[in-house]
Write an enzyme that holds these catalytic residues in place. Sequence first.
Site, PDB file in Angstrom:
ATOM      1  N   SER A 160      37.747  39.625  49.848  1.00  0.00           N
ATOM      2  CA  SER A 160      38.677  40.703  50.193  1.00  0.00           C
ATOM      3  C   SER A 160      38.965  40.744  51.685  1.00  0.00           C
ATOM      4  O   SER A 160      39.733  41.587  52.128  1.00  0.00           O
ATOM      5  CB  SER A 160      38.116  42.053  49.732  1.00  0.00           C
ATOM      6  OG  SER A 160      36.794  42.234  50.189  1.00  0.00           O
TER       7      SER A 160
ATOM      8  N   HIS B 142      42.478  37.593  45.065  1.00  0.00           N
ATOM      9  CA  HIS B 142      41.804  38.864  45.298  1.00  0.00           C
ATOM     10  C   HIS B 142      42.169  39.859  44.202  1.00  0.00           C
ATOM     11  O   HIS B 142      43.279  40.405  44.172  1.00  0.00           O
ATOM     12  CB  HIS B 142      42.198  39.409  46.673  1.00  0.00           C
ATOM     13  CG  HIS B 142      41.527  40.690  47.028  1.00  0.00           C
ATOM     14  ND1 HIS B 142      42.092  41.633  47.858  1.00  0.00           N
ATOM     15  CD2 HIS B 142      40.323  41.203  46.641  1.00  0.00           C
ATOM     16  CE1 HIS B 142      41.268  42.661  47.976  1.00  0.00           C
ATOM     17  NE2 HIS B 142      40.197  42.421  47.245  1.00  0.00           N
TER      18      HIS B 142
ATOM     19  N   GLU C 196      46.166  39.745  44.643  1.00  0.00           N
ATOM     20  CA  GLU C 196      46.715  39.092  45.831  1.00  0.00           C
ATOM     21  C   GLU C 196      46.379  37.601  45.746  1.00  0.00           C
ATOM     22  O   GLU C 196      45.210  37.239  45.591  1.00  0.00           O
ATOM     23  CB  GLU C 196      46.106  39.658  47.114  1.00  0.00           C
ATOM     24  CG  GLU C 196      46.557  41.059  47.459  1.00  0.00           C
ATOM     25  CD  GLU C 196      45.915  41.564  48.745  1.00  0.00           C
ATOM     26  OE1 GLU C 196      46.647  42.005  49.637  1.00  0.00           O
ATOM     27  OE2 GLU C 196      44.668  41.521  48.841  1.00  0.00           O
TER      28      GLU C 196
ATOM     29  N   ASN D 192      44.114  45.485  52.092  1.00  0.00           N
ATOM     30  CA  ASN D 192      43.034  45.994  52.934  1.00  0.00           C
ATOM     31  C   ASN D 192      43.446  46.171  54.389  1.00  0.00           C
ATOM     32  O   ASN D 192      42.880  47.012  55.094  1.00  0.00           O
ATOM     33  CB  ASN D 192      41.806  45.087  52.828  1.00  0.00           C
ATOM     34  CG  ASN D 192      40.996  45.379  51.584  1.00  0.00           C
ATOM     35  OD1 ASN D 192      41.023  46.487  51.059  1.00  0.00           O
ATOM     36  ND2 ASN D 192      40.281  44.383  51.090  1.00  0.00           N
TER      37      ASN D 192
END
Length: 286
Positions: free
Chosen positions: A121, A142, A154, A192
């Site tokens: 991540s 991800h 992702e 993130n």
Amino acid sequence: MDPVTRLGVVGCGLMGSGIAEVAALGGLDVRIAEATHDAVEAGRRRVTASLDRGVRRGRLSEERRDQALAGLSFTHDLSDLADRQFVVEAVAENRDIKTEVLRTLDKAVEDPTAILATNTSSIPVVDLAVVTERPAQVVGMHFFNPVPVQRLVEVIPALTTSEETVRRTRDFAGRLGKQVIQAPDRSGFVVNALLVPYLLSAVRMVESGGALPDDIDQGMELGCAHPMGPLRLLDLIGLDTAQAVAESMYEEFKEPLYAPPALLRRMVAAGHLGRKTGRGFYPYDA
């Protein structure tokens, strides 16, 4: 290339078990590798319990649950993944651990065209790809927790990732019923990079005495229509995971907004990691 029918998953914690469950429900032959016999049994129980919940809540038939379970096998030896066409590592968010797993998989997986995907991540994918002899077949993939519920994946190509690997990974994610966005290979990727500063700001607000956790969460849930407030979300993610992601992002960008607050570090040191340990910003049943 033939469609992926044989999937390997390394790690059967929250993320690995969710990936394995979704793939097994999609009819794939899924082999899960864990470090020890005890970890294998814990992973088996985790996947079974999740599928049983699906039956109780009317989302799955008993027949479909049983078919998914029949498609799962477990091992604590990475060499048992030798025949896999696609392997997702979902071990702890730790650069050294992920590096060692990918090195071992590179040697163990026999098909030189097999894809090795990392569920990192926050760690730049190129840093992990170059430790293998097949960097063109290494890609970031991800998933989001809980994997059976969250639709997003992702896909993160490194500078070394081939276009064919990206295409096959996107197709594979689509077969699992996921919506794909392609993200740049920079720490934090898309989600993130936006989410972590927001979560850390909530921790700093608690740390400074500016507001109580429940007031912060209610403010974001009721005032901004977020389905979950930032501190409850941190408890769901795991405070140790959030700290690791923040540290990786801070290491790359040296931006103060990515630095883990002292309160977060203290809670992790105390073992107050959120739901998985029964205590984080809120208490939970063990």
